[in-house]
Design an enzyme around this catalytic site. Structure first.
Site, PDB file in Angstrom:
ATOM      1  CE  LYS A  22      -1.942   1.635   3.979  1.00 25.29           C
ATOM      2  NZ  LYS A  22      -1.562   3.041   4.177  1.00 25.29           N
ATOM      3  CG  ASN A  23       2.367   2.783   3.591  1.00 25.14           C
ATOM      4  OD1 ASN A  23       1.197   3.080   3.377  1.00 25.14           O
ATOM      5  ND2 ASN A  23       2.864   2.669   4.809  1.00 25.14           N
ATOM      6  CB  CYS A 116      -4.856  10.855  11.672  1.00 21.39           C
ATOM      7  SG  CYS A 116      -3.297  10.053  11.904  1.00 21.39           S
ATOM      8  NE  ARG A 121       0.571  10.354  10.190  1.00 17.07           N
ATOM      9  CZ  ARG A 121       0.228   9.259   9.524  1.00 17.07           C
ATOM     10  NH1 ARG A 121      -0.881   8.639   9.822  1.00 17.07           N
ATOM     11  NH2 ARG A 121       0.982   8.796   8.558  1.00 17.07           N
ATOM     12  CG  ASP A 304       2.916   1.509   9.519  1.00 20.01           C
ATOM     13  OD1 ASP A 304       2.567   2.339  10.374  1.00 20.01           O
ATOM     14  OD2 ASP A 304       2.992   1.785   8.302  1.00 20.01           O
ATOM     15  NE  ARG A 396      -6.726   4.146   5.471  1.00 17.22           N
ATOM     16  CZ  ARG A 396      -5.718   4.351   6.334  1.00 17.22           C
ATOM     17  NH1 ARG A 396      -5.950   4.322   7.624  1.00 17.22           N
ATOM     18  NH2 ARG A 396      -4.499   4.597   5.907  1.00 17.22           N
TER      19      ARG A 396
HETATM   20  C1  UD1 Z   1       4.452   6.909   6.494  1.00 17.39           C
HETATM   21  C2  UD1 Z   1       3.536   5.715   6.275  1.00 17.39           C
HETATM   22  C3  UD1 Z   1       2.939   5.268   7.596  1.00 17.39           C
HETATM   23  C4  UD1 Z   1       4.047   4.994   8.607  1.00 17.39           C
HETATM   24  C5  UD1 Z   1       4.974   6.189   8.724  1.00 17.39           C
HETATM   25  C6  UD1 Z   1       6.186   5.944   9.609  1.00 17.39           C
HETATM   26  C7  UD1 Z   1       2.693   6.107   4.041  1.00 17.39           C
HETATM   27  C8  UD1 Z   1       1.543   6.453   3.162  1.00 17.39           C
HETATM   28  N1  UD1 Z   1       2.476   6.123   5.358  1.00 17.39           N
HETATM   29  O1  UD1 Z   1       3.646   7.975   6.993  1.00 17.39           O
HETATM   30  O2  UD1 Z   1       2.191   4.063   7.361  1.00 17.39           O
HETATM   31  O3  UD1 Z   1       3.472   4.743   9.878  1.00 17.39           O
HETATM   32  O4  UD1 Z   1       5.470   6.556   7.416  1.00 17.39           O
HETATM   33  O5  UD1 Z   1       6.898   4.865   9.143  1.00 17.39           O
HETATM   34  O6  UD1 Z   1       3.779   5.787   3.570  1.00 17.39           O
HETATM   35  N2  UD1 Z   1       6.695  14.589  10.933  1.00 17.39           N
HETATM   36  C9  UD1 Z   1       6.858  15.928  11.244  1.00 17.39           C
HETATM   37  N3  UD1 Z   1       6.829  16.819  10.201  1.00 17.39           N
HETATM   38  C10 UD1 Z   1       6.649  16.446   8.917  1.00 17.39           C
HETATM   39  C11 UD1 Z   1       6.502  15.089   8.615  1.00 17.39           C
HETATM   40  C12 UD1 Z   1       6.530  14.162   9.650  1.00 17.39           C
HETATM   41  O7  UD1 Z   1       7.010  16.288  12.390  1.00 17.39           O
HETATM   42  O8  UD1 Z   1       6.632  17.319   8.027  1.00 17.39           O
HETATM   43  C13 UD1 Z   1       6.716  13.589  12.024  1.00 17.39           C
HETATM   44  C14 UD1 Z   1       5.389  12.807  12.145  1.00 17.39           C
HETATM   45  O9  UD1 Z   1       4.434  13.482  12.891  1.00 17.39           O
HETATM   46  C15 UD1 Z   1       5.858  11.514  12.778  1.00 17.39           C
HETATM   47  C16 UD1 Z   1       7.269  11.318  12.174  1.00 17.39           C
HETATM   48  O10 UD1 Z   1       7.671  12.597  11.702  1.00 17.39           O
HETATM   49  O11 UD1 Z   1       5.955  11.685  14.156  1.00 17.39           O
HETATM   50  C17 UD1 Z   1       7.345  10.333  11.040  1.00 17.39           C
HETATM   51  O12 UD1 Z   1       6.300  10.594  10.130  1.00 17.39           O
HETATM   52  P1  UD1 Z   1       6.398  10.270   8.583  1.00 17.39           P
HETATM   53  O13 UD1 Z   1       7.557   9.373   8.305  1.00 17.39           O
HETATM   54  O14 UD1 Z   1       6.304  11.549   7.816  1.00 17.39           O
HETATM   55  O15 UD1 Z   1       5.052   9.461   8.328  1.00 17.39           O
HETATM   56  P2  UD1 Z   1       4.214   9.466   7.000  1.00 17.39           P
HETATM   57  O16 UD1 Z   1       5.121   9.661   5.848  1.00 17.39           O
HETATM   58  O17 UD1 Z   1       3.028  10.358   7.159  1.00 17.39           O
END
Ligand code: UD1
Length: 416
Positions: A22-23, A116, A121, A304, A396
């Site tokens: 999915k990701n 969420c 996030r 995850d 999902r």
């Molecule tokens: C992706 C995955 C999700 C997985 C996560 C962590 C997808 C579609 N989703 O989510 O399933 O749980 O990686 O492996 O691929 N953060 C910030 N600022 C930002 C971006 C992130 O502070 O601009 C923080 C987030 O709140 C979180 C951490 O960084 O605490 C990691 O998040 P991130 O790796 O960005 O997760 P996603 O890419 O949203």
């Protein structure tokens, strides 16, 4: 609303195939909008989230064809550069459209995703990386409006590791007429396949699979055909099902090197694991041993998989400490597991799991995808009937979940 009913206590046995990731699929699908032609992606799972991304692309003017697990997207006639709130609010990952839209049109408008269930996030790092490349970012009416004014070379260092942030930044950098470097990048397989796809499309990228990437963009992305990765989290979830039910499973079409962190934990818990090519065979131990684990960016233990392993550790001998470092609110499954007879307490970012002899069936519900999977696992092992509500979370991210578990001998049904 549909529910999943499980009569627990049956050891799972048999062989199933793992679906596409999915990701990895979501950013690959989003990337197609940056190509003035056709993109073909194989091994795309048929899930709510992938369907949702295809709906957004169709709304923007792309022509989408799907034949089994092969999706072709012709984005030649896309003119829309806006992804509306109605779509984005249903799926956070819609934010990976920002990079592709900026890459092709130099402007993008995507609603700011809200918080969420698992945490706040933010996407501040995505936006800061864009700004470092010369993008002007405004937030108007809850939307991010991003415009590339004067593109800049240089480098950007992510304050913390972000998967979709790295992907968004990489896609824009791959379209700039000069070099740009990204530091402290995520190294997840989903980032790597995206980088390899960008190279196939014409960009030059050094450092793929490492925290430092240097990207030389190309003026237009070429049409490509790519094969999506197997889903490592689906793989881990079924392995956890073998562990928690004391069974033996063979999983086919996996990519075992992406699963090392949780395979190692399962081995420490007593599993016998054999790997041959793309197949993983796992036999659960007679008695599960407790282990401590801590979530980390790849190649660390994936957040995850935290909830699913916690379900298994509920039945292990002794005490396990699980520390969550990625998301601040990812223990929503704990009260539900405790309602099934588990003994878990939370202190700060750690959950202390005291192994119990058995779990008992109960009506349960979760607020996110992986927590829902954890409750299905607990139900497979529990005495009596477990009813998992809010099944839409599972839709999902797990293709044919009920059918796959049925094929492995579980007593499970979806009740509409
Ligand atoms: C992706 C995955 C999700 C997985 C996560 C962590 C997808 C579609 N989703 O989510 O399933 O749980 O990686 O492996 O691929 N953060 C910030 N600022 C930002 C971006 C992130 O502070 O601009 C923080 C987030 O709140 C979180 C951490 O960084 O605490 C990691 O998040 P991130 O790796 O960005 O997760 P996603 O890419 O949203």
């Amino acid at each position: 609303m549909d529910e999943i009913h499980i009569h627990g206590g049956h050891a799972l046995e048999g062989t199933i195939s793992i679906s596409g990731s999915k990701n990895a699929a979501l950013p690959l699908l989003a990337l197609s909008v940056a190509v003035p032609g056709k993109t073909t992606i194989e091994n795309v799972p048929n899930l709510k989230d992938t369907g949702h991304m295809l709906d957004i692309l169709t709304t923007m003017g792309a022509q989408v064809d799907r034949s089994e697990d092969v999706v072709s997207i012709d984005a030649s006639n896309v003119t829309e550069t806006k992804a509306p709130y109605d779509y984005v609010r249903k799926m956070r990952a819609s934010v990976v459209l920002l990079g592709p839209l900026l890459a092709r049109y130099r402007k993008a408008q995507v609603s700011l995703p809200g918080g969420c269930a698992i945490g706040v996030r933010p996407i501040d790092l995505h936006l800061k990386a864009f700004e470092a490349m010369g993008v002007k970012v405004e937030i108007v009416g809850g939307d991010v409006i991003a415009t590339l004014e004067q593109s800049k070379s240089g480098e950007f260092m992510f304050d913390r590791v972000t998967v979709t942030g790295t992907i968004n930044a990489m896609i824009l950098a791959a379209s700039l007429p000069h070099e740009f470097s990204l530091e402290n990048c995520a190294m997840e397989p989903e980032v790597e396949i995206l980088a390899r796809t960008l190279v196939q499309m014409g960009a030059k990228i050094e450092g793929i699979g490492s925290p430092s990437m240097s990207i030389q963009g190309c003026s237009s992305f070429a049409s490509v055909q790519v094969r999506n990765l197997p889903d490592r989290i689906e793989t881990g979830t079924y392995l956890a099902a073998a562990m928690i039910t004391g069974g033996k499973l063979a999983l086919e079409k996996t990519q075992p090197e992406h699963c090392k962190s949780f395979l190692a934990k399962m081995e420490q818990m007593g599993a016998s694991i054999a790997i041959q090519g793309d197949q993983i065979v796992l036999e659960a131990p007679k008695t599960l041993q407790s282990v401590d684990l801590r979530t980390d960016p790849y190649p660390g233990f994936p957040t995850d998989m935290q909830a699913q392993l916690m379900a298994v550790l509920c039945l292990a001998q002794g005490k396990s400490v699980i520390t969550e470092t990625i998301f601040e609110n990812r223990f929503m499954h704990v009260p539900e597991l405790n309602r099934m007879g588990a003994s878990i307490s939370i202190k700060g970012a750690s959950a202390y799991v005291e192994g119990v002899k058995e779990l008992k069936g109960a009506p349960v519900m979760a607020t996110d995808l992986r927590a829902s999977a954890c409750l299905v696992l607990a139900g497979l092992a529990a005495k009596g009937v477990t009813k998992v509500l809010r099944v839409y979370h599972l839709d999902r991210g797990y293709e044919n979940l009920t059918q796959k578990f049925l094929a492995l001998g579980a007593k499970i049904e979806r009740v509409g």
